[in-house]
Design an enzyme around this catalytic site. Sequence first.
Site, PDB file in Angstrom:
ATOM      1  CB  ALA A 204      -1.823   7.711  -3.520  1.00 43.31           C
TER       2      ALA A 204
ATOM      3  N   GLY B 189       0.834  -1.211   0.000  1.00 40.39           N
ATOM      4  CA  GLY B 189       0.000   0.000   0.000  1.00 40.39           C
ATOM      5  C   GLY B 189       0.858   1.247   0.000  1.00 40.39           C
ATOM      6  CG  ASN B 190      -0.260   4.797  -1.447  1.00 35.58           C
ATOM      7  OD1 ASN B 190      -0.911   5.631  -0.832  1.00 35.58           O
ATOM      8  ND2 ASN B 190      -0.716   4.210  -2.544  1.00 35.58           N
ATOM      9  NE  ARG B 191       4.354   7.434   5.192  1.00 34.62           N
ATOM     10  CZ  ARG B 191       5.562   7.891   5.495  1.00 34.62           C
ATOM     11  NH1 ARG B 191       6.618   7.177   5.202  1.00 34.62           N
ATOM     12  NH2 ARG B 191       5.696   9.051   6.075  1.00 34.62           N
TER      13      ARG B 191
END
Length: 396
Positions: A269, A202-204
Amino acid sequence: MANICVGITGGIAAFKAVTLVRELGRRGHSVRVAMTRSAQKFVGEATLAGVTGTPVLTELFGVPGEPHVALGDWSDLMVIAPATMNAIAKLAGGLTDDPVLTTASCMRGPILVAPAMHHRMWDSPATQRNIRILREDGISFVGPESGPLASGASGMGRLSEPETIADAAEAMLASSGELSGLRVTITAGPTLEDLDPVRFLGNRSSGKMGYAIARAALRSGASVRLISGPVSLRAPQGVELINVRSALELHAAVFDALENSDVLVMAAAVADYRPKTKAEAKVKKSDGAWSIELVRNPDILAEVGATRAAGSHPGLTLVGFALETSDAVERARGKLERKKADLIVANLAADSFGKDSNRVTFVTRSGANAIEQASKDAIAAALVREIASLRTTGRE
Ligand code: C5P
């Protein structure tokens, strides 16, 4: 000129509400007032009736002969000034046990809250939590400001000056019709790419920017579809929320929405890669390394841009984001061309991720417009204005 209701709650700063009401009237608006019982201990009903030339709503059961929803129905905008810690908590909790809250609960237009309280009350976890809830509900804030407080202490909690509140009110009124009648689709948050039933890449991304844009678009009169990756935010009331998890799900949801969209804002994102396969069962650890083969996800924005360049969805305004670690504006220009978008919002990861504020530049074919450090809500409002002006000038 607008119909504005000023709700006054019981803090010492209530006396400044008289100047606010006069200022709004001086600017040509019709103003009516609702007051709580404790507000009446700080400023008299007769003063406000005199200044507005209309009866003041001081009782829960309304002005005799008027239903309790009448003032909310009449008002294009409600300003609650000052808003005490207690009023903010009740508003966040949906209570309606005084005339200010009753009016707020049945407002057809937006609400602007101007808090005023002791700095420790402002800093308290309860107030900060309630502010977050109200922002998520689409309510806007002006102030408080830092300075001397009634208690003699100094700190954050002073009511903004009446002129500042009136400016904020007028800015909201100005933006409240900018995207009127348009269908706006917004993507927000991260995408998560599953490796097995318990692990993912995943990403932040927090989703805060996309959710702020959804609130601003709603306020500007658009009908809003919010396609959201997994985030811990509540969707503002009134949006059509579509939850997705992976980039492929987001891709499908965006293409589903295109037919019914006038504007697409890709604030999500989106993961550029996903694991080639997802294991059915949890992958057991072994002593060796685990190599994961990644394959490219579709670039959704670029695909939509290419579809439009090929003649589909000609009326669509296409907005993307460029989150970079350096040279954000330069790279955004490249993205504008490659992805065939109308507007790219350039920002730096260090300024943005997880934060409530950001610093961005709007890059279009006709130039770049830098916005100073501002709250994500303020940036979202500026983006709505930029989109509205793009739609009036047409794509260059
Ligand atoms: O190329 P880059 O990932 O920096 O571009 C960012 C913009 O493209 C964002 O608007 C993002 O939502 C969108 N994007 C996309 N599909 C991807 C990756 C990014 O639509 N696979």
